[in-house]
Design a protein around this motif. Structure first.
Motif, PDB file in Angstrom:
ATOM      1  N   PHE A 286     -27.939 -20.078 -12.212  1.00 37.90           N
ATOM      2  CA  PHE A 286     -29.006 -20.369 -13.176  1.00 37.90           C
ATOM      3  C   PHE A 286     -28.902 -19.469 -14.399  1.00 37.90           C
ATOM      4  O   PHE A 286     -29.169 -19.892 -15.516  1.00 37.90           O
TER       5      PHE A 286
ATOM      6  N   PHE B 155     -26.394 -25.200 -12.403  1.00 44.34           N
ATOM      7  CA  PHE B 155     -27.185 -25.404 -11.195  1.00 44.34           C
ATOM      8  C   PHE B 155     -26.218 -25.545 -10.028  1.00 44.34           C
ATOM      9  O   PHE B 155     -25.621 -26.585  -9.836  1.00 44.34           O
TER      10      PHE B 155
ATOM     11  N   ILE C 286     -25.925 -26.340  -6.721  1.00 44.98           N
ATOM     12  CA  ILE C 286     -26.587 -26.913  -5.561  1.00 44.98           C
ATOM     13  C   ILE C 286     -25.561 -27.073  -4.452  1.00 44.98           C
ATOM     14  O   ILE C 286     -25.821 -27.624  -3.393  1.00 44.98           O
TER      15      ILE C 286
ATOM     16  N   PHE D 148     -29.920 -24.935   0.308  1.00 46.78           N
ATOM     17  CA  PHE D 148     -31.065 -25.545  -0.355  1.00 46.78           C
ATOM     18  C   PHE D 148     -32.240 -24.574  -0.407  1.00 46.78           C
ATOM     19  O   PHE D 148     -32.955 -24.498  -1.395  1.00 46.78           O
TER      20      PHE D 148
ATOM     21  N   LEU E 292     -35.628 -19.602  -7.487  1.00 51.21           N
ATOM     22  CA  LEU E 292     -36.648 -20.029  -8.445  1.00 51.21           C
ATOM     23  C   LEU E 292     -37.921 -19.212  -8.304  1.00 51.21           C
ATOM     24  O   LEU E 292     -38.543 -18.832  -9.287  1.00 51.21           O
TER      25      LEU E 292
ATOM     26  N   GLY F 143     -40.083 -26.923  -0.297  1.00 45.98           N
ATOM     27  CA  GLY F 143     -40.019 -27.924  -1.357  1.00 45.98           C
ATOM     28  C   GLY F 143     -41.188 -27.803  -2.314  1.00 45.98           C
ATOM     29  O   GLY F 143     -41.019 -27.834  -3.542  1.00 45.98           O
ATOM     30  N   VAL F 144     -42.383 -27.633  -1.744  1.00 49.60           N
ATOM     31  CA  VAL F 144     -43.576 -27.536  -2.588  1.00 49.60           C
ATOM     32  C   VAL F 144     -43.507 -26.284  -3.450  1.00 49.60           C
ATOM     33  O   VAL F 144     -43.899 -26.290  -4.621  1.00 49.60           O
TER      34      VAL F 144
ATOM     35  N   ILE G 112     -40.803 -24.848  -4.667  1.00 46.48           N
ATOM     36  CA  ILE G 112     -39.888 -25.086  -5.788  1.00 46.48           C
ATOM     37  C   ILE G 112     -40.608 -25.836  -6.907  1.00 46.48           C
ATOM     38  O   ILE G 112     -40.549 -25.472  -8.079  1.00 46.48           O
ATOM     39  N   LEU G 113     -41.307 -26.905  -6.508  1.00 49.10           N
ATOM     40  CA  LEU G 113     -41.962 -27.740  -7.513  1.00 49.10           C
ATOM     41  C   LEU G 113     -43.118 -26.993  -8.172  1.00 49.10           C
ATOM     42  O   LEU G 113     -43.273 -27.009  -9.395  1.00 49.10           O
TER      43      LEU G 113
ATOM     44  N   VAL H 280     -42.151 -24.129 -10.816  1.00 50.98           N
ATOM     45  CA  VAL H 280     -41.776 -24.533 -12.177  1.00 50.98           C
ATOM     46  C   VAL H 280     -42.983 -25.073 -12.949  1.00 50.98           C
ATOM     47  O   VAL H 280     -43.108 -24.845 -14.152  1.00 50.98           O
ATOM     48  N   VAL H 281     -43.883 -25.756 -12.231  1.00 47.41           N
ATOM     49  CA  VAL H 281     -45.094 -26.223 -12.902  1.00 47.41           C
ATOM     50  C   VAL H 281     -45.968 -25.035 -13.298  1.00 47.41           C
ATOM     51  O   VAL H 281     -46.482 -24.967 -14.422  1.00 47.41           O
TER      52      VAL H 281
END
Lengths: 302, 379
Positions: free
Chosen positions: B74, B79, B81, B293, B300, B342-343, B345-346, B349-350
């Protein structure tokens, strides 16, 4: 080596890739990269099996489509409203899809990795064609979703090139500022593009579970969501091109399913679609042209 | 202002974490569990037992390496992955070197095995970055494909090339494992029990905390120093921040991207080694998947800070150990943890985006206030 049976198998393997590629075209043409398609296929496959188990195959397909669309809505909110990196959001959604599906499978079916068997839609024999000697294996015992998919290719082409909606969708992907000046609602169009991509991927997953396998199995998508992105690139962001590319990938997956050459180990056939994807993305990308504003977020000036 | 700004920067990860726990709570409610009770059990299970503490650090070890690998990518604007496939190939090479080289002293063999792991990761990172630089192929798609190829390739090597056919079976019990030969003793990473005993800490034997953990911390510190003190680190950050400007400033962006991505791959090659050399001692078909993953979430949440990765990796180790606890005591599926990742990560960034908007609005308000004040007291 490649007979009618093999071609029929290739077409069956093509369907989930092609459906998802058609979805990806909607998202990317509107300017949003959707790498979460794999996850949308996963939730589509599981919830389709759930729906089919309880209410029959048609309801199953609807459940799958809605599940894909619901996850896409989150992607749209993250990328359009909150303007976060499209790739990061997509990766997060793939992980969330994997986790929630396992969780749901364990809570609902008491097994983390499979659902019970479910009923498929009645298969169709295409009249006349199923009598012809060479085409017979392709035209008999066909899932209605296969026919629907090829119809959707041409529908997508028509929508994108002939309708106002298609024109606006492409406009916000090429130049959102200009589209905005002309009164197009950039945010609404991008939401639409992303949600449509999720509906397609959900249907693709539903096809895998309800039509192709007759149950949900963990990992059944096997990276097809990403392969579909490669098919979209190979097809130069158009439905007809994506169909050709998807058929190529479908054939490679059909080859991977049956070991055609005995002295080559099974694992290498399994790699075939992935190697092909790398070749396609690495070899073609310079000659293709993505929508100009794809991957960028749009912010209205004041 | 700068101190307030820093506080706000910390606010984003905390907000994200809180939000993730909230979402996790909704899932727990959906299966009829009391979220507060579950989280409480998690804390109690994690903090009241010495084996839990050791296990948290053991579980965080691979995540430190994968978090660092992703964060380095990053930092240079790429990226990665593909950490997932890179550590599988790393584990494959390390395993081959680990069981095949006989008669070496441990201080030669063990470093060789570790280097083989790093080389494997680098090898698997090489094709995607070359395709990116030469042909413009997006690294996200190519590395994901490399992950799938790696899984199949490792499976092939385990089942068809190096399958251990000389496994000793207890008479009439069990069936042979599908695995490669066991690593030699000289290739195994020692656990930290001996060292901890000299400090008076009696770590239970069923915890496999090994020297990869302190190695990971050292590596994070070294990368931190490189990033902020060395010329190369400056170049790396410049390319990641604005490649066009970096090129104008005379930095060879292509070469920097290539070397940084290979570095990321080498770090990824270390991810599986704590499990391989410190616990299993052989590579089998059930080798743990998914660290790559989780590394994305780790990086992040740490906002790509090398030192931050240590903290967030331990946090994820905490969650994973806690998941074992609540699975055993509350009957909550372990997979809740994947949802949380997962939540996180999302939501991180938000949250960063929201904090940025807030800061910008504050600054604008401040400016406006200044202007009005100047006008008011102008003459």
């Amino acid at each position: 080596m490649i007979g009618g049976e093999m071609l029929a198998s290739a077409i069956r393997m093509t369907i989930p890739i092609l459906l998802t590629a058609l979805g990806a075209i909607h998202a990317e043409r509107s300017g949003i990269v959707n790498i979460g398609l794999e996850g949308m296929m996963i939730v589509g496959s599981f919830w389709a099996a759930f729906g089919a188990y309880h209410y029959g195959p048609l309801a199953g397909l609807l459940f799958g489509i809605m599940a894909g669309g619901a996850l896409a809505l989150v992607h749209a909110a993250a990328t359009v409203t909150f303007r976060v990196d499209h790739i990061v959001s997509g990766v997060a959604l793939n992980i969330i899809a994997y986790g929630t599906t396992r969780f749901a499978s364990l809570s609902i079916f008491d097994r983390a990795t499979t659902s019970p068997h479910v009923q498929s839609l009645p298969a169709i024999d295409i009249p006349v064609l199923d009598r012809l000697p060479l085409i017979a294996p392709l035209a008999s015992n066909v899932s209605p979703v296969v026919i629907l998919t090829f119809a959707l290719v041409f529908l997508t082409r028509w929508v994108l090139s002939e309708t106002t909606f298609g024109l606006r969708l492409r406009a916000v992907g090429e130049n959102p500022q200009a589209a905005d000046t002309l009164g197009v609602n950039v945010f609404a169009m991008r939401y639409a593009g992303v949600i449509i991509s999720g509906l397609f991927a959900g249907l693709a997953g539903a096809y895998l579970a309800v039509e192709h396998t007759g149950m949900y199995v963990e990992g059944m998508t096997q990276g097809k969501g990403f392969i579909a992105l490669a098919a979209m690139i190979f097809g130069n962001w158009g439905p007809i091109g994506a169909m050709g590319a998807s058929l190529l990938f479908g054939l490679s997956e059909a080859l991977a399913l049956r070991q055609v050459v005995e002295f080559i180990p099974y694992e290498f056939f399994k790699m075939l679609p992935y190697v092909l994807t790398i070749i396609v993305v690495g070899g073609i990308v310079q000659r293709s042209r993505p929508p100009a504003a794809v991957g960028t977020s749009y912010e209205r000036g004041e | 202002m700068s101190y307030r700004r820093r506080l706000l920067e910390l606010a984003a990860p905390l907000l994200a974490l809180l939000f993730a726990l909230l979402v996790g709570g909704i899932f727990l409610l959906a299966i009829g569990k009391d979220p507060l009770q579950v989280y409480l059990t998690m804390f109690r299970f994690n903090l009241s037992r010495l084996d839990s503490i050791g296990s948290i650090l053991y579980k965080s070890t691979p995540l430190i390496f994968s978090g660092l690998a992703v964060a380095v990518g990053f930092r240079v604007g790429l990226f990665n992955i593909g950490v997932e496939g890179q550590y599988f190939i790393g584990a494959l090479l390390a395993s081959i070197v680990g069981f095949s080289l006989h008669g070496l002293p441990v201080w030669i063999h063990l470093p060789l095995v570790v280097l083989a792991g790093m080389l494997g990761g680098m090898l698997w990172a090489w094709l995607p970055i070359v395709l990116k630089l030469r042909r413009g192929a997006h690294e996200v798609i190519t590395t994901i494909m490399m992950n799938h190829i790696a899984y199949a390739l490792v499976l092939f090597f385990i089942t068809s090339v190096f399958l251990d056919t000389e496994q000793e079976m207890v008479k009439g019990l069990g069936s042979p494992q599908v695995r490669m030969p066991k690593l030699l003793e000289t290739a195994r990473m020692p656990t930290m029990h001996g060292f901890l005993e000299t400090l008076g800490i009696e770590l239970p034997r069923h915890v496999y905390l090994n020297w990869f953990f302190p190695l990971g911390i050292l590596l994070a510190v070294a990368l931190f120093v490189m990033l902020w003190r060395a010329a190369y680190g400056y170049e790396l950050r410049a390319v990641g921040g604005n490649p066009a400007a970096a090129e104008t400033a005379g930095i060879n962006t292509q070469r920097t991207m290539l070397s940084a991505f290979l570095l990321s791959g080498a770090l990824a090659g270390l991810v599986g080694l704590s499990d391989l050399l410190g616990y299993f001692g052989y590579l089998d078909i059930d080798f743990p998947k998914g660290y790559g993953f989780t590394g994305i979430a780790v990086a992040l949440l740490a906002r790509n800070s090398m030192l931050g990765v240590i903290l967030t990796a331990i946090l994820f180790g905490f969650l994973r150990r806690g998941a074992e606890g609540v699975q055993a005591f509350e009957g909550v599926p372990m997979d809740t943890i994947v949802i949380l990742e997962g939540v996180i990560i999302l939501s991180i960034v938000v949250a960063v985006q929201i904090v940025n908007w807030y800061v910008r609005r504050q600054e604008k308000l401040m400016k406006r206030r200044q202007v009005t004040m100047e006008r008011a007291g102008g003459d």
